[in-house]
Write a protein that holds these residues in place. Sequence first.
Motif, mmCIF file in Angstrom:
data_model
loop_
_atom_site.group_PDB
_atom_site.id
_atom_site.type_symbol
_atom_site.label_atom_id
_atom_site.label_comp_id
_atom_site.label_asym_id
_atom_site.label_seq_id
_atom_site.Cartn_x
_atom_site.Cartn_y
_atom_site.Cartn_z
ATOM 1 N N ALA A 121 -8.177 1.412 6.953
ATOM 2 C CA ALA A 121 -6.830 2.002 6.982
ATOM 3 C C ALA A 121 -6.374 2.392 5.582
ATOM 4 N N TYR A 122 -6.612 1.505 4.628
ATOM 5 C CA TYR A 122 -6.216 1.844 3.254
ATOM 6 C C TYR A 122 -7.267 2.731 2.573
ATOM 7 N N HIS A 163 -1.623 8.329 6.450
ATOM 8 C CA HIS A 163 -0.348 8.090 5.747
ATOM 9 C C HIS A 163 -0.516 7.142 4.558
ATOM 10 N N LYS A 164 -1.747 6.770 4.279
ATOM 11 C CA LYS A 164 -2.023 6.054 3.036
ATOM 12 C C LYS A 164 -2.847 6.978 2.124
ATOM 13 N N ASN A 175 -6.001 0.355 15.244
ATOM 14 C CA ASN A 175 -6.839 -0.838 15.398
ATOM 15 C C ASN A 175 -6.748 -1.396 16.826
ATOM 16 N N GLY A 225 -11.628 -1.797 2.078
ATOM 17 C CA GLY A 225 -10.407 -1.827 1.295
ATOM 18 C C GLY A 225 -9.434 -2.810 1.921
ATOM 19 N N THR A 234 -6.094 -5.155 2.129
ATOM 20 C CA THR A 234 -4.738 -4.862 1.695
ATOM 21 C C THR A 234 -4.386 -5.637 0.424
ATOM 22 N N CYS A 273 -2.732 -7.141 11.390
ATOM 23 C CA CYS A 273 -2.567 -6.342 12.613
ATOM 24 C C CYS A 273 -3.746 -6.530 13.568
ATOM 25 N N ASP A 328 -12.207 -1.596 9.483
ATOM 26 C CA ASP A 328 -10.817 -1.238 9.212
ATOM 27 C C ASP A 328 -10.751 -0.615 7.816
ATOM 28 N N ASP A 373 -6.068 5.595 7.687
ATOM 29 C CA ASP A 373 -4.648 5.959 7.720
ATOM 30 C C ASP A 373 -4.366 7.161 6.827
ATOM 31 N N ILE A 432 0.898 -1.162 0.000
ATOM 32 C CA ILE A 432 0.000 0.000 0.000
ATOM 33 C C ILE A 432 0.932 1.205 0.000
ATOM 34 N N GLY A 472 -0.369 5.108 13.380
ATOM 35 C CA GLY A 472 -0.637 4.310 12.196
ATOM 36 C C GLY A 472 -1.828 3.414 12.412
ATOM 37 N N GLY A 473 -2.123 2.616 11.389
ATOM 38 C CA GLY A 473 -3.308 1.775 11.426
ATOM 39 C C GLY A 473 -3.238 0.680 12.480
ATOM 40 N N SER A 474 -2.048 0.141 12.714
ATOM 41 C CA SER A 474 -1.936 -0.951 13.678
ATOM 42 C C SER A 474 -2.293 -0.473 15.084
HETATM 43 C C1 PLP Z 1 -1.929 -0.747 6.260
HETATM 44 C C2 PLP Z 1 -3.080 -1.403 6.872
HETATM 45 C C3 PLP Z 1 -3.122 -1.650 8.241
HETATM 46 C C4 PLP Z 1 -1.949 -1.397 9.157
HETATM 47 O O1 PLP Z 1 -1.701 -0.048 9.258
HETATM 48 P P1 PLP Z 1 -0.235 0.533 9.570
HETATM 49 O O2 PLP Z 1 -0.443 1.986 9.394
HETATM 50 O O3 PLP Z 1 0.686 -0.077 8.568
HETATM 51 O O4 PLP Z 1 0.114 0.157 10.959
HETATM 52 C C5 PLP Z 1 -4.281 -2.181 8.755
HETATM 53 N N1 PLP Z 1 -5.332 -2.486 7.962
HETATM 54 C C6 PLP Z 1 -5.311 -2.268 6.639
HETATM 55 C C7 PLP Z 1 -6.512 -2.619 5.820
HETATM 56 C C8 PLP Z 1 -4.191 -1.727 6.046
HETATM 57 O O5 PLP Z 1 -4.160 -1.521 4.717
#
Ligand code: PLP
Length: 497
Positions: free
Chosen positions: A290-291, A319-320, A176, A261, A263, A208, A288, A317, A112, A171-173
């Motif tokens: 995150a992406y 940062h994504k 979550n 979304g 990964t 994660c 989730d 996220d 990602i 971040g996403g981890s």
């Molecule tokens: C990237 C991602 C994560 C983890 O997030 P980080 O920012 O890398 O810690 C969790 N869930 C999904 C769907 C992701 O794409």
Amino acid sequence: MNETDPAREEDAQRERALIDEIRGFARASRALEPKSKARKRLRRATTDATERFIEGLDTLRAYQATEDRAIGLLDVPIGEAGIGIARALELLEEQVVRPGANTASGGHLAYIPGSSVYHAALGDFFAAITNKYAGIFFSAPGAVRMENMLLRWTADLVGYPAEAGGSLASGGSIANLTAICTARDAHGLKGADYAGACVYLTSQAHHCIDKALRIAGMGEARLRYVPMDDRHRMRPDALAAMVAEDRRAGLRPWLVIASAGTTDTGAVDPLDEIADVAHGEGCWYHVDAAYGGYFLLTGHGQYAMRGIERSDSTVLDPHKSLFLPYGTGVVLVRERAKLAAAHAYEATYMQDAVRDATEVSPADLSPELTKHFRALRMWLPLIVEGTAPFAAALEEKLRLAVYFRDRVRALGFTVGPEPDLSIVTYRWEPAGASLEEANASNRAILEGALRDGRVFLSSTMIDGRYTLRMVALSFRTHRKQIDTALEVLAEQVAALG
Ligand SMILES: *Cc1c(COP(=O)(O)O)cnc(C)c1O
């Protein structure tokens, strides 16, 4: 008082010596506070290097394999004497910037991709200079209002009510993990309950989640992998059946985790239908995103993620999909009070940090106390440029995915389903090749592409098939980079012979 009292004189001497020492050490530490001219020199050297980097991005490889893998960095250990800015920047450019994935490149189409807008870097610079204490309202009312305002802006995108709250995490981890701890406490789960607590997710959920459950002490919780449709999306009917069965077995259905979304393939689970099941069964509903999250800035994203507003918690996220530097994740909880219940604290040494009900303090809503003033890297780009260019960049990525899928199919690749967001899966499947042979061909194509390095691609395994992925997510990824990727793929296919 007697002027020549020997005891007094001794004290005075001791103090003079102490003051001399203080002066000496202050002089020796002066480098920590460079004067205006020296600051200018440091700044110039650094921005000259960052300018070289940005201006060179077009010609830099998206992936640079090196023999030494930055080992040279260790040849210059940290010592009592410094090496100066020029040599330090030289090391940085040679040993850190050059090798490995060039994640700032528009040719970064693997995993990602993250990408970091320039304004965010300036925000980080300013944040580090002022070093505002962003954890507590009393200490930095402006920094805290800024963070809460950005969380509110994100909550509005998601469609959460006024009582929602959140945290700007790293971040996403971590985001979550924060949501899972909140869900655990909101349902009053204690150690004895963990082994009977059921978590529903698909095998496409991010790892994660697993990790977060373990860190939260809930490694014994039962993971229920819900069957998916042919596009790797959770089947709400299968979810309902699994929950009912667990309930009949006397277990405790607790948490439903959907992905907005995934990964691997960018699949968005049917969030609205899953909300019906989760809420109907009294489960905590976590999404989730995150992406995919900030694709909510686009009409297509809002449609694809409809129902996200019914979740109890969600993760996005920046940062994504918001083009911010790594180390920026958002967790939102529909009822802020539940997030606070899982994270508030008391300590005697914090007694002067008056609790002020005007604004909630980030420290009360997250595992962190002292935290990076990361709101500034998010606020500065958004406030300076507005949201329109962000939305446009995301609209462009959605269309680049469609464009790539059409073109890669025209090259003879078998393509995965129409992308829900900006991830395309594809695979070289020569007629008559066995599964193993086809897998080997795709691995060879990927390895060849990595050696080429003009673009950075990655792969995954889908149902035992080695599958290639292309992810358009960097704001620097435009049609030019996609065309380069197609060119590289065509060359690699030709090289298969
Ligand atoms: C990237 C991602 C994560 C983890 O997030 P980080 O920012 O890398 O810690 C969790 N869930 C999904 C769907 C992701 O794409």
